[in-house]
Design a protein around this motif. Structure first.
Motif, PDB file in Angstrom:
ATOM      1  N   GLY A   1     109.797  25.802 -30.184  1.00  0.00           N
ATOM      2  CA  GLY A   1     111.012  25.150 -30.406  1.00  0.00           C
ATOM      3  C   GLY A   1     110.332  23.487 -30.015  1.00  0.00           C
ATOM      4  N   PRO A   2     111.431  22.533 -29.997  1.00  0.00           N
ATOM      5  CA  PRO A   2     111.292  21.106 -29.601  1.00  0.00           C
ATOM      6  C   PRO A   2     110.306  21.238 -28.611  1.00  0.00           C
ATOM      7  N   GLY A   3     110.541  21.521 -27.021  1.00  0.00           N
ATOM      8  CA  GLY A   3     109.624  21.443 -25.731  1.00  0.00           C
ATOM      9  C   GLY A   3     108.182  22.001 -26.411  1.00  0.00           C
ATOM     10  N   GLY A   4     108.142  22.968 -26.836  1.00  0.00           N
ATOM     11  CA  GLY A   4     106.496  23.525 -27.157  1.00  0.00           C
ATOM     12  C   GLY A   4     105.942  22.578 -28.106  1.00  0.00           C
ATOM     13  N   TYR A   5     106.821  22.307 -29.259  1.00  0.00           N
ATOM     14  CA  TYR A   5     105.728  21.968 -30.463  1.00  0.00           C
ATOM     15  C   TYR A   5     105.140  20.243 -29.896  1.00  0.00           C
ATOM     16  N   GLU A   6     106.384  19.948 -29.154  1.00  0.00           N
ATOM     17  CA  GLU A   6     105.892  18.618 -28.667  1.00  0.00           C
ATOM     18  C   GLU A   6     104.891  18.318 -27.701  1.00  0.00           C
ATOM     19  N   ALA A   7     104.578  19.418 -26.917  1.00  0.00           N
ATOM     20  CA  ALA A   7     103.579  19.151 -26.379  1.00  0.00           C
ATOM     21  C   ALA A   7     102.984  19.697 -27.104  1.00  0.00           C
ATOM     22  N   ALA A   8     102.756  20.284 -27.297  1.00  0.00           N
ATOM     23  CA  ALA A   8     101.165  20.910 -28.529  1.00  0.00           C
ATOM     24  C   ALA A   8     100.493  20.057 -28.976  1.00  0.00           C
ATOM     25  N   LEU A   9     101.181  19.088 -29.677  1.00  0.00           N
ATOM     26  CA  LEU A   9     100.653  18.012 -30.678  1.00  0.00           C
ATOM     27  C   LEU A   9     100.486  16.945 -29.626  1.00  0.00           C
ATOM     28  N   VAL A  10     100.859  16.916 -28.370  1.00  0.00           N
ATOM     29  CA  VAL A  10     100.506  15.763 -27.044  1.00  0.00           C
ATOM     30  C   VAL A  10      99.313  15.993 -26.982  1.00  0.00           C
ATOM     31  N   ALA A  11      99.112  17.725 -26.553  1.00  0.00           N
ATOM     32  CA  ALA A  11      97.867  17.867 -25.858  1.00  0.00           C
ATOM     33  C   ALA A  11      95.940  18.077 -26.805  1.00  0.00           C
ATOM     34  N   ARG A  12      97.400  18.339 -27.819  1.00  0.00           N
ATOM     35  CA  ARG A  12      95.860  18.178 -28.932  1.00  0.00           C
ATOM     36  C   ARG A  12      94.963  17.257 -29.503  1.00  0.00           C
ATOM     37  N   LYS A  13      96.324  15.399 -28.944  1.00  0.00           N
ATOM     38  CA  LYS A  13      95.531  14.063 -29.170  1.00  0.00           C
ATOM     39  C   LYS A  13      95.402  14.626 -27.728  1.00  0.00           C
ATOM     40  N   ALA A  14      94.783  14.662 -26.745  1.00  0.00           N
ATOM     41  CA  ALA A  14      94.476  14.291 -26.091  1.00  0.00           C
ATOM     42  C   ALA A  14      93.130  15.001 -25.786  1.00  0.00           C
ATOM     43  N   GLY A  15      92.952  15.663 -26.608  1.00  0.00           N
ATOM     44  CA  GLY A  15      91.512  16.005 -27.054  1.00  0.00           C
ATOM     45  C   GLY A  15      91.874  17.910 -26.130  1.00  0.00           C
ATOM     46  N   ALA A  16      92.242  18.672 -25.766  1.00  0.00           N
ATOM     47  CA  ALA A  16      92.478  19.845 -25.253  1.00  0.00           C
ATOM     48  C   ALA A  16      93.026  20.931 -26.086  1.00  0.00           C
ATOM     49  N   ASP A  17      92.644  22.285 -25.703  1.00  0.00           N
ATOM     50  CA  ASP A  17      92.818  23.794 -26.934  1.00  0.00           C
ATOM     51  C   ASP A  17      94.062  23.862 -26.239  1.00  0.00           C
ATOM     52  N   VAL A  18      94.527  24.270 -27.404  1.00  0.00           N
ATOM     53  CA  VAL A  18      95.769  24.320 -27.460  1.00  0.00           C
ATOM     54  C   VAL A  18      96.318  25.803 -28.146  1.00  0.00           C
ATOM     55  N   THR A  19      96.714  26.575 -27.193  1.00  0.00           N
ATOM     56  CA  THR A  19      97.087  28.085 -28.328  1.00  0.00           C
ATOM     57  C   THR A  19      98.579  28.277 -28.098  1.00  0.00           C
ATOM     58  N   LEU A  20      99.989  28.557 -28.704  1.00  0.00           N
ATOM     59  CA  LEU A  20     101.147  28.521 -28.854  1.00  0.00           C
ATOM     60  C   LEU A  20     101.148  29.369 -29.374  1.00  0.00           C
ATOM     61  N   VAL A  21     102.247  29.972 -28.355  1.00  0.00           N
ATOM     62  CA  VAL A  21     103.158  31.603 -29.080  1.00  0.00           C
ATOM     63  C   VAL A  21     104.423  31.510 -29.307  1.00  0.00           C
ATOM     64  N   GLU A  22     104.750  32.242 -30.359  1.00  0.00           N
ATOM     65  CA  GLU A  22     105.954  31.518 -30.809  1.00  0.00           C
ATOM     66  C   GLU A  22     106.925  33.601 -31.523  1.00  0.00           C
TER      67      GLU A  22
ATOM     68  N   ALA B   1     102.798  23.753 -40.542  1.00  0.00           N
ATOM     69  CA  ALA B   1     101.500  23.341 -40.654  1.00  0.00           C
ATOM     70  C   ALA B   1     100.941  21.932 -39.717  1.00  0.00           C
ATOM     71  N   ARG B   2     101.996  21.178 -39.788  1.00  0.00           N
ATOM     72  CA  ARG B   2     101.696  20.039 -39.244  1.00  0.00           C
ATOM     73  C   ARG B   2     100.257  20.358 -37.667  1.00  0.00           C
ATOM     74  N   LEU B   3     101.073  21.477 -37.406  1.00  0.00           N
ATOM     75  CA  LEU B   3     100.488  22.263 -36.318  1.00  0.00           C
ATOM     76  C   LEU B   3      98.795  22.393 -36.364  1.00  0.00           C
ATOM     77  N   GLU B   4      98.797  23.224 -37.771  1.00  0.00           N
ATOM     78  CA  GLU B   4      97.622  23.645 -37.778  1.00  0.00           C
ATOM     79  C   GLU B   4      96.777  22.364 -38.578  1.00  0.00           C
ATOM     80  N   ALA B   5      96.854  21.481 -38.552  1.00  0.00           N
ATOM     81  CA  ALA B   5      96.503  20.886 -39.584  1.00  0.00           C
ATOM     82  C   ALA B   5      95.555  19.585 -38.243  1.00  0.00           C
ATOM     83  N   GLU B   6      96.519  19.648 -37.160  1.00  0.00           N
ATOM     84  CA  GLU B   6      96.280  19.648 -35.752  1.00  0.00           C
ATOM     85  C   GLU B   6      95.145  20.433 -34.801  1.00  0.00           C
ATOM     86  N   GLY B   7      94.620  21.677 -35.157  1.00  0.00           N
ATOM     87  CA  GLY B   7      93.869  22.273 -34.354  1.00  0.00           C
ATOM     88  C   GLY B   7      94.763  23.291 -33.510  1.00  0.00           C
TER      89      GLY B   7
END
Length: 463
Positions: free
Chosen positions: A10-31, A102-108
């Motif tokens: 949800g919004p908390g999860g996918y927004e966190a994922a984008l921030v973490a990727r921008k900071a250079g972390a590897d991110v795995t999101l389970v939904e 698509a946005r999350l996948e594009a961001e890695g």
């Protein structure tokens, strides 16, 4: 931190994922369902799509007031095809979910589809796979609360997630609950053309909103032909093709359908939280601090599962704050007093900052000014005759303490006052900013100018 695991998209999860990727972390999101969570799939996007449709129907039927008439001079009449409305709801929700994916996948971001359970070591198990990271964010969401005496059957007794399966407009919809969800759907279905009865436990709808705003909306509901019944629902049952709602005082109300809008409960049961040492509060929500930390080291939580405020914007902010804290970025803890919110009725009710009741309780020196939107020239052009802008200003410092906007697109107009509250602007600074003429936002500037020259002895309340 090099690997962040997020449970919930949800919004908390996918927004966190984008921030973490921008900071250079590897991110795995389970939904388990689809990206966007309830906000996109079953709650915010679907409900506001239905509400927007209802608003357009209302605008169309008011067209003759603006001089727009049918070729034969007959009144403008419309009919609602609810099957088409809900088909569009599902299509928009799916499209928004796909855009987020698509946005999350594009961001890695690595996306794992499936039911996730927290392990005792604070990893996430999905089927036979266990995912272990350096930090874990829980974005578990919530679901409609159910009454044992009024269990939804998906046909006549409905939760708000069931509404989008209807193919025909209810003849008579009984709405149990006069909070945000109940009020929004009650009005939307009334504007779509259904007969609506709203059961309110208090003497007005939206009892937690500004009293003037709540009173105005209560009057609007009655003017539109909605039946308001005071009392608490004890049960709802099927009786053939009807639904009978029984109130605690024994009264019975009969309709064709019933919407149970009696709140929500967090999705925190059966996910392994206790075994992982993650504390829940007495209501079953994940206990968090202002930077979204839970009681377990390295574990954070965001969104409706925390019980802070059931708003998608709050969930997103909590997720971003959590990742900033995890990854060593500058952290601004969540400030509840800066949050703006909107009830998407017609007119909308948007609020930000302190309420008048809160100011009185805290003994803050303040003055309030209010102007009706009906005086605004742009409102006159658009045929808007309901609503107002109200601002609370501190009589000593001049700071904007809070505001209420009632009117069409109040959700858009509150942003300026949200900036004022968050940045401790004074009423004079708001008043000095230019507004377009004519514009609805011009009333905001006019109210701010009315607060110029506040004095401490003007204060209706203070310590």
């Amino acid at each position: 931190m090099s690997h962040v695991v997020i449970l919930g998209g949800g919004p908390g999860g996918y927004e966190a994922a984008l921030v973490a990727r921008k900071a250079g972390a590897d991110v795995t999101l389970v939904e388990r369902n689809g990206l966007g969570g309830n906000a996109v799939l079953t709650d915010v996007v679907p409900s506001k799509t239905v509400i927007a449709t209802a608003e357009w129907r209302s605008i169309a039927e008011r067209a003759p007031e603006l001089g727009i008439v049918a070729d034969d001079g007959a009144p403008v009449r419309t009919r609602v095809d609810l099957a088409a409305v809900n088909a569009r709801v599902h299509e928009l929700a799916s499209r928004q979910s796909a855009d987020i994916a698509a946005r999350l996948e594009a961001e890695g971001v690595r996306i794992v589809h499936g039911e996730g359970v927290v392990t005792p070591s604070c990893g996430v198990r999905v089927g036979d796979q266990e995912i272990q990271g350096d930090a874990l964010l829980l974005a578990l969401g919530a679901r409609p609360r159910r009454m044992a005496t009024a269990e939804p059957d998906g046909e006549r007794i409905l939760s708000w997630t069931d509404l989008y399966s209807l193919t025909a407009l209810p003849d008579h919809l009984i709405v149990v609950g006069s909070g945000v969800t109940g009020a929004e759907f009650a009005e939307a279905y009334a504007l779509l053309g259904a007969r609506v009865t709203l059961i309110a436990s208090q003497d007005r709808v939206l009892p937690r909103e500004d009293p003037e705003a709540s009173a105005m909306l209560t009057d609007v509901f009655r003017e539109r032909g909605m039946t308001l019944v005071g009392g608490r629902a004890a049960a709802a049952r099927r009786d053939g093709d009807d639904v009978v709602v029984t109130l605690e005082d024994g009264r019975e109300i009969r309709g064709s359908h019933c919407l149970m809008a009696v709140g929500s409960v967090p999705n925190t049961d059966g996910v392994g939280l206790a075994e992982a040492g993650i504390r829940l509060d007495e209501r079953g929500y994940v206990a968090v601090d202002k930077v979204s930390r839970t009681s377990a080291p390295g574990v954070y939580a965001a969104g409706d599962c925390t019980g802070v405020l059931p708003l998608a914007s709050v969930a997103a902010a909590q997720g971003r704050i959590a990742m900033a804290h995890v990854l060593g970025d500058a952290v601004r803890p969540l400030q509840l007093g800066h949050i703006s919110s909107t009830v998407f009725t017609a007119p909308e009710i948007a609020t930000v900052g302190a309420s008048e009741a809160d100011l009185i309780k805290r003994g803050i020196f303040y003055r309030v000014e209010r102007l009706d939107l009906a005086r605004n020239p742009r409102a006159k052009m658009l045929g808007i005759d309901q609503g107002f802008v109200k601002i609370f200003g501190h009589t000593v410092t001049g700071h904007v303490l809070g505001a209420v906007i009632v009117g069409s697109r109040a959700s858009e107009h509150v942003y300026a006052l949200s900036l004022a509250v968050a940045n401790r602007l004074t009423v004079d600074q708001v008043a000095d900013a230019f507004t377009v003429y004519p514009s609805l936002s011009g009333t905001t500037g006019e109210v701010a100018r009315s607060l110029h020259g506040m004095r401490e002895d003007d204060a209706p309340h203070g310590t």
